[in-house]
Design an enzyme around this catalytic site. Structure first.
Site, PDB file in Angstrom:
ATOM      1  N   SER A 101      48.223  44.691  15.474  1.00  0.00           N
ATOM      2  CA  SER A 101      48.797  45.641  14.518  1.00  0.00           C
ATOM      3  C   SER A 101      48.529  45.205  13.081  1.00  0.00           C
ATOM      4  CB  SER A 101      50.309  45.773  14.750  1.00  0.00           C
ATOM      5  OG  SER A 101      50.917  44.502  14.724  1.00  0.00           O
ATOM      6  N   GLU A 127      46.383  73.954  -0.902  1.00  0.00           N
ATOM      7  CA  GLU A 127      45.988  74.103   0.499  1.00  0.00           C
ATOM      8  C   GLU A 127      46.123  72.774   1.230  1.00  0.00           C
ATOM      9  OE1 GLU A 127      42.575  77.362   0.802  1.00  0.00           O
ATOM     10  OE2 GLU A 127      42.212  75.944  -0.807  1.00  0.00           O
ATOM     11  N   THR A 140      61.411  90.284  -0.042  1.00  0.00           N
ATOM     12  CA  THR A 140      61.862  89.963   1.312  1.00  0.00           C
ATOM     13  C   THR A 140      60.813  90.589   2.203  1.00  0.00           C
ATOM     14  OG1 THR A 140      63.178  91.963   1.527  1.00  0.00           O
ATOM     15  CG2 THR A 140      64.323  90.048   0.672  1.00  0.00           C
ATOM     16  N   HIS A 141      60.504  89.920   3.312  1.00  0.00           N
ATOM     17  CA  HIS A 141      59.419  90.358   4.206  1.00  0.00           C
ATOM     18  C   HIS A 141      58.092  90.497   3.462  1.00  0.00           C
ATOM     19  CE1 HIS A 141      62.746  91.554   6.939  1.00  0.00           C
ATOM     20  NE2 HIS A 141      63.304  91.979   5.823  1.00  0.00           N
ATOM     21  N   GLN A 166      55.888  49.315  18.478  1.00  0.00           N
ATOM     22  CA  GLN A 166      54.870  49.012  17.467  1.00  0.00           C
ATOM     23  C   GLN A 166      54.242  50.299  16.912  1.00  0.00           C
ATOM     24  OE1 GLN A 166      52.350  45.500  17.961  1.00  0.00           O
ATOM     25  NE2 GLN A 166      50.585  46.858  17.999  1.00  0.00           N
ATOM     26  N   LYS A 170      55.110  52.234  13.187  1.00  0.00           N
ATOM     27  CA  LYS A 170      54.716  51.940  11.809  1.00  0.00           C
ATOM     28  C   LYS A 170      53.673  52.885  11.234  1.00  0.00           C
ATOM     29  CE  LYS A 170      54.949  47.640  13.128  1.00  0.00           C
ATOM     30  NZ  LYS A 170      56.109  47.896  14.019  1.00  0.00           N
ATOM     31  N   LYS A 184      34.163  81.888  -7.033  1.00  0.00           N
ATOM     32  CA  LYS A 184      35.373  81.340  -6.424  1.00  0.00           C
ATOM     33  C   LYS A 184      36.010  80.217  -7.252  1.00  0.00           C
ATOM     34  CE  LYS A 184      36.947  82.203  -2.853  1.00  0.00           C
ATOM     35  NZ  LYS A 184      36.480  81.881  -1.497  1.00  0.00           N
ATOM     36  N   ASN A 236      61.121  40.303  17.365  1.00  0.00           N
ATOM     37  CA  ASN A 236      61.806  41.584  17.612  1.00  0.00           C
ATOM     38  C   ASN A 236      62.801  41.929  16.509  1.00  0.00           C
ATOM     39  OD1 ASN A 236      60.345  41.453  19.905  1.00  0.00           O
ATOM     40  ND2 ASN A 236      62.073  41.172  21.306  1.00  0.00           N
ATOM     41  N   SER A 289      33.194  77.386  -4.947  1.00  0.00           N
ATOM     42  CA  SER A 289      32.609  77.467  -3.613  1.00  0.00           C
ATOM     43  C   SER A 289      31.145  77.086  -3.711  1.00  0.00           C
ATOM     44  CB  SER A 289      32.743  78.899  -3.117  1.00  0.00           C
ATOM     45  OG  SER A 289      31.735  79.181  -2.173  1.00  0.00           O
ATOM     46  N   TYR A 292      63.906  45.668  23.306  1.00  0.00           N
ATOM     47  CA  TYR A 292      62.590  45.857  22.693  1.00  0.00           C
ATOM     48  C   TYR A 292      61.538  46.222  23.728  1.00  0.00           C
ATOM     49  CZ  TYR A 292      58.275  45.126  20.171  1.00  0.00           C
ATOM     50  OH  TYR A 292      57.040  45.318  19.617  1.00  0.00           O
TER      51      TYR A 292
HETATM   52  N1  ARG Z   1      53.959  43.974  16.260  1.00  0.00           N
HETATM   53  C1  ARG Z   1      55.213  44.112  16.921  1.00  0.00           C
HETATM   54  C2  ARG Z   1      55.843  45.480  16.548  1.00  0.00           C
HETATM   55  O1  ARG Z   1      55.352  46.075  15.663  1.00  0.00           O
HETATM   56  C3  ARG Z   1      56.136  43.034  16.484  1.00  0.00           C
HETATM   57  C4  ARG Z   1      57.123  42.608  17.502  1.00  0.00           C
HETATM   58  C5  ARG Z   1      56.447  41.974  18.634  1.00  0.00           C
HETATM   59  N2  ARG Z   1      57.384  41.519  19.587  1.00  0.00           N
HETATM   60  C6  ARG Z   1      57.006  41.227  20.827  1.00  0.00           C
HETATM   61  N3  ARG Z   1      57.913  40.833  21.644  1.00  0.00           N
HETATM   62  N4  ARG Z   1      55.764  41.342  21.200  1.00  0.00           N
HETATM   63  O2  ARG Z   1      56.773  45.938  17.159  1.00  0.00           O
END
Ligand code: ARG
Length: 448
Positions: A7, A274, A139-140, A306, A309, A267, A94, A261, A301
């Site tokens: 990651s 957009e 409206t509409h 992961q 993110k 254009k 974790n 364009s 966990y």
């Molecule tokens: N890269 C992991 C995440 O984003 C971090 C935690 C990893 N923990 C584990 N037990 N592998 O969640």
């Protein structure tokens, strides 16, 4: 497996929070007598150096190591040797990763809230610059009743206000320390979680270790607030795209924000709007990614987490980029008053009915009378203003010689008196109220 599980490509943006968290953790371990003072000091010094080298762009991200946490720990080992191996006492990745994410979101929410406020100011500028313009309200997407342009724009200021409040509300809930939950069960070491919370500026600690490491509702709340904000930006964009089209012709967009364009020389395309309308799809998609990611997970966990993110990072980046460009673009929009000249579009019909109600006619009957008058006008190719007293008296004896005073765009907006209506005096007050309100929060932020 290594490359599949990595990651580091995206979680490196959490590095500074990871390091601040480790510094507080090392200090707490010494404070509780779990680590010697000198070991803790060496760790803190080493971590600060790593933070500085990341800040200067000198830190080498190897790509061999899985994530930001392992990178920082291994860099620390290179700096201070085996002592670094003691840092992870009474901690797990974790609880560490949730800590990083909460700290990151706290910072980003503050930045977005301040962008929202600048964007509200851009609306106020545009509204004050065009405070005498009346537009047909729809409206509409059918002409309904005339409204002040400023009134229409202030509707977005309200929406944005709620968007900011939703984020601040999410912030209040996510402002809690997960560290100390460890892998899932807590630890046999006598740690001091409040010490860490205080050092890192958290207002409280999460009470249940399993909850602390396994839930991501705080990420979902932020993603949801951002998706709603994205929907608001998309609706605005849709209106600007319509208004700038040849068929509406209400606004002129600044050249720097449009494109031509490659095929059609005439254009001038409203690309920014957009794109913002299109990007709302990402924000909605990221919210559903997160909900689906979480829904089947048993406590505590799971590595699925992961996946939180990239989704939330993308939402944050998308919203910041969209707001930043809109803050510049919005005040540069030129309205074309010649395209907004009053036309007889029967948008005074309801005002005419209200006129009759004020003379004592029940509303439903007044509605029917004006309906007949409008059909008559359409048949005769006339406007309501063309009608003379004996003509309208055929529809209702309650019409008097003053009946034309209620007709027309100006008369219509000026006749409104209810709170929150489009009356020009009320709208002016609203603009002033928002200006004061935003100024006050800015002053408060500066004094902090
Ligand atoms: N890269 C992991 C995440 O984003 C971090 C935690 C990893 N923990 C584990 N037990 N592998 O969640």
């Amino acid at each position: 497996m290594e490359s599949f599980g990595a990651s580091i490509q995206f979680d490196r943006r959490l590095a500074s929070y990871d390091i601040q968290g480790s510094i507080a953790h090392a200090q707490m371990l010494a404070h509780c007598g779990i680590l010697s003072k000198s070991d803790s000091e060496k760790m803190v010094k080493g971590l600060k150096e790593i933070l500085a080298s990341i800040g200067k762009g000198e830190f080498v991200w190897s790509g061999r190591l899985e994530d930001v946490h392992t990178h920082i720990e291994s860099a620390l080992r290179e700096k201070i040797g085996d002592i670094a191996d003691r840092l992870h006492t009474a901690r797990s990745r974790n609880d560490q990763v949730v800590l990083d994410l909460r700290m990151y979101l706290k910072d980003e929410i503050s930045k977005i809230v301040s962008l929202i406020q600048q964007f509200q100011k851009a609306f106020l500028t545009l509204a004050s610059n065009n405070d005498d313009l009346i537009i047909p309200g729809f409206t509409h997407l059918q002409r309904a009743q005339p409204v002040l342009l400023a009134h229409h724009l202030l509707a977005y200021v309200e929406m944005l206000q709620r968007d900011g409040e939703r984020l601040q509300d999410a912030l209040r809930r996510l402002d809690a320390l997960p560290l100390g939950a460890c892998a899932l069960a807590g630890t046999s070491f006598k740690i001091d979680r409040s010490f860490v919370a205080k050092k890192l500026g958290f207002s409280r600690i999460l009470e249940n270790s399993m909850d602390a490491v396994s839930d991501r509702d705080f990420v979902i709340e932020v993603a949801s607030a951002l998706a709603i904000l994205g929907v608001h930006l998309s609706r605005l964009s849709e209106e600007m795209i319509l208004w700038s089209s040849f068929d509406f012709g209400w606004i002129e967009l600044p050249d720097a924000f449009t494109t031509g364009s490659s095929a059609m020389p005439q254009k001038k395309n409203p690309d920014v709007f957009e794109l913002i309308r299109g990007k709302s799809g990402r924000l909605i998609g990221n919210l559903s990614r997160l909900l689906v990611m979480l829904k089947g997970l048993p406590l505590a966990y799971n590595r699925d987490l992961q996946e939180d993110k990239e989704a939330i990072f993308d939402s944050i980046d998308t919203v910041k980029a969209s707001l930043s460009i809109l803050i510049y673009l919005l005040p540069l929009i030129q309205f074309r008053p010649e395209a907004l000249k009053e036309e007889e579009d029967f948008s005074s019909a309801l005002d005419m009915a209200e006129y009759l109600v004020k003379k004592g006619v029940p509303f439903r009957q007044a509605h029917a009378v004006v309906g007949e008058a409008v059909s008559y006008c359409l048949d005769q190719n006339k406007t309501l203003k063309d009608l003379i007293l004996i003509e309208v008296q055929k529809f209702s004896k309650y019409f008097e010689s003053d009946f034309k005073n209620c007709l027309g765009w100006n008369a219509s907006v000026n006749s409104k008196v209810s709170q929150g209506s489009t009356n020009p005096k009320l709208v002016k007050k609203e603009i002033e109220k928002w200006e004061r309100r935003i100024q006050n929060t800015e002053d408060r932020r500066q004094n902090k």
